[in-house]
Each structure stands twice: as C-alpha cells, then as structure tokens.
Design an enzyme around this catalytic site. Structure first.
Site, PDB file in Angstrom:
ATOM      1  N   SER A 145       2.093 -43.489 -25.503  1.00 52.45           N
ATOM      2  CA  SER A 145       1.282 -44.668 -25.763  1.00 52.45           C
ATOM      3  C   SER A 145       2.102 -45.726 -26.478  1.00 52.45           C
ATOM      4  O   SER A 145       2.998 -45.403 -27.272  1.00 52.45           O
ATOM      5  CB  SER A 145       0.072 -44.302 -26.634  1.00 52.45           C
ATOM      6  N   TYR A 158      -3.769 -40.606 -34.118  1.00 50.40           N
ATOM      7  CA  TYR A 158      -3.496 -40.738 -32.686  1.00 50.40           C
ATOM      8  C   TYR A 158      -2.119 -41.364 -32.473  1.00 50.40           C
ATOM      9  O   TYR A 158      -1.316 -40.861 -31.675  1.00 50.40           O
ATOM     10  CB  TYR A 158      -4.576 -41.589 -32.032  1.00 50.40           C
TER      11      TYR A 158
END
Length: 272
Positions: A145, A158
């Site tokens: 990501s 995250y």
C-alpha cells in the site's frame, strides 16, 4: 503480448472482492489455472463462474481464512492435490478493522490488522516456497500500500503492517532469487470497486451496507477527509483492473528480471 501465464497455477487470496477479484479475473483472461481463496462462499462461487467465462484453463474455489496457519496448510494441500504445483502466489488479502486515532485503538485491533495484512502473507508464502524452490521457478506478488510509504492518519497499524509487507518483499527476494523465484509488491492508492454491489463480498471494507469504510464515512466524516490525498491526475482513485494489470505483469515472463521491487500504482499521490 504472450505473458507466458497460460496453464500456470495462480493462487489469489482475497479473490472475492475489489483488487483480488479483478486480479483473479485478469489471470483467467491469460488462460491460467486460477485458485480463488476467500471467506464468502457466495461471492467466491460468483467469481469462479466469471473466471471460467473469461477463459481460465481451470478454476478452484476454496473458502479459507489465511490468517490461520491450519487453514492455509489445508488450502495448499488441496491445491497441490489438484494441480501438483503453484507457479504464482498473489498475497492480496488485507484491510483494517477500524478508522481511528491510534490512542483510541486497542491491542485486539492491532493484532487483527497485523494478522490480515502481514501474517496472511507470511502463512501463504511459507507454504509455497518449498514447491517453488523444487521447481526452480516461481512468482510471488504481494499487495502492499501507498500507506506504507507515506502513512495514513487513523490507519497507523495498517500502515505499519503494509510497511512490513514491503520490507518482507525485499528481503525474501534476496533469499530466494538463486532458486529462480521473484518476489515483488504493488503499492496501490485509493482503489475502489466500480460497482459496489457486484464487486464486494460480505467482509469487504467497501460493502455498501456493512463495509468498514462505509461506516466510517458516516461516523467520522472529518477524519476521513484528513487522510484523503490528491493525486497528480484528474482521477483520484485507482480501478481494481489497474492493480490487476500490474500483478499480471510482475508474474509474467516479461518481468523475469524484476525482483525486490515495490511498484506504485498511485496516480502520483506520493508526488503531491
């Protein structure tokens, strides 16, 4: 362009929605034998049917929670019994349990985020490496990501977990390159399904009724605005098919000399 993927066995985790769904269908269009992994039986069967329609040489759907080592072991036992090998592994499963400031979070949320983003990748990779090494070739594609590169407020754990996925990708590439195995990652930004009803599963963050992002958009409007970033392009979100195309490239014969790389598909968001 002949990607060399026809007839190859490709395992895609989180294949029932969004990036995973698009990736599974992209490999199907290349004529691969596609193994779909997820937790939503109905969504899995829908994607399996679509994969056959798109030209997959064979399709195997298996419901499994890839944060569980036992379920991963059973999954790959089934895959090897059916196909005898794994040529490509796409570690796509990921997500987060909440959109919240870190100081308001708790250890259960941390463990959940680490399990779904990092442990799932470790579990599946550990299972396929011996077979790939024995075959003298293999492709591993991890979905990271842009959050791992620039961080997203209210997604601290995250972002950290995806950073670990990026680091794992680079180190593993060094460890297994001598066996003809390449290991790469993709760092998407803001990838949203085009059709929420058709392209999400029961556990998807984007599910129109129960998705975590759907709920956060309603309850934490100001916080959501803080971590929305601006790309360098007119469009501010990626399409799942664009991430899928990157995965197909990294698994193809054309990317045989690419390893340890984190490919950003982010619309230039890190430039702004």
């Amino acid at each position: 362009m002949d990607t060399g993927l026809a007839g190859q066995v490709v395992v895609v985790t989180g294949a029932t929605a969004n990036i995973g769904r698009a990736t599974a269908l992209a490999f199907a269009e290349e004529g691969a034998k596609v193994v779909l992994v997820g937790r939503d039986e109905q969504a899995g069967q829908r994607v399996a049917s679509l994969a056959r329609e798109r030209g997959a040489a064979d399709v195997l759907w298996r419901a499994a929670d890839v944060t569980s080592g036992e379920q991963v072991a059973a999954l790959f036992d089934d895959v090897l019994a059916r196909f005898g090998t794994v040529d490509v592994l796409v570690n796509n499963v990921g997500g987060n349990t909440a959109v919240t400031p870190f100081e308001e979070s708790d250890p259960a949320q941390w463990r959940a985020d680490l399990d779904v983003n990092l442990m799932s990748t470790l579990n599946c990779t550990h299972r396929v490496l011996p077979r790939m090494r024995a075959a003298g070739r293999g492709r591993i594609v991890n979905i990271g990501s842009v959050s791992a590169l620039i961080g997203d407020p209210y997604l601290a754990v995250y972002s950290a977990a995806k950073g670990a996925v990026h680091s794992f990708t680079r180190v593993l590439a060094l460890e297994v390159g001598d066996a003809g195995i390449t290991v790469n990652a993709i760092a998407p930004y803001g990838t949203v399904p085009e059709d929420l009803a058709a392209e999400t599963s029961a556990g998807s963050r984007f599910h129109p009724d129960t998705g975590m992002f759907t709920q956060a958009s309603k309850s934490r409007v100001d916080e959501r605005a803080r971590f929305r970033r601006t790309t360098a392009l007119p469009r501010q979100t990626a399409l799942p098919a664009e991430i899928a195309a990157a995965a197909v490239y990294l698994a193809s014969r054309q990317a045989a000399f690419v390893t340890g790389h984190v490919l950003q598909v982010d619309g230039g968001v890190v430039l702004t």
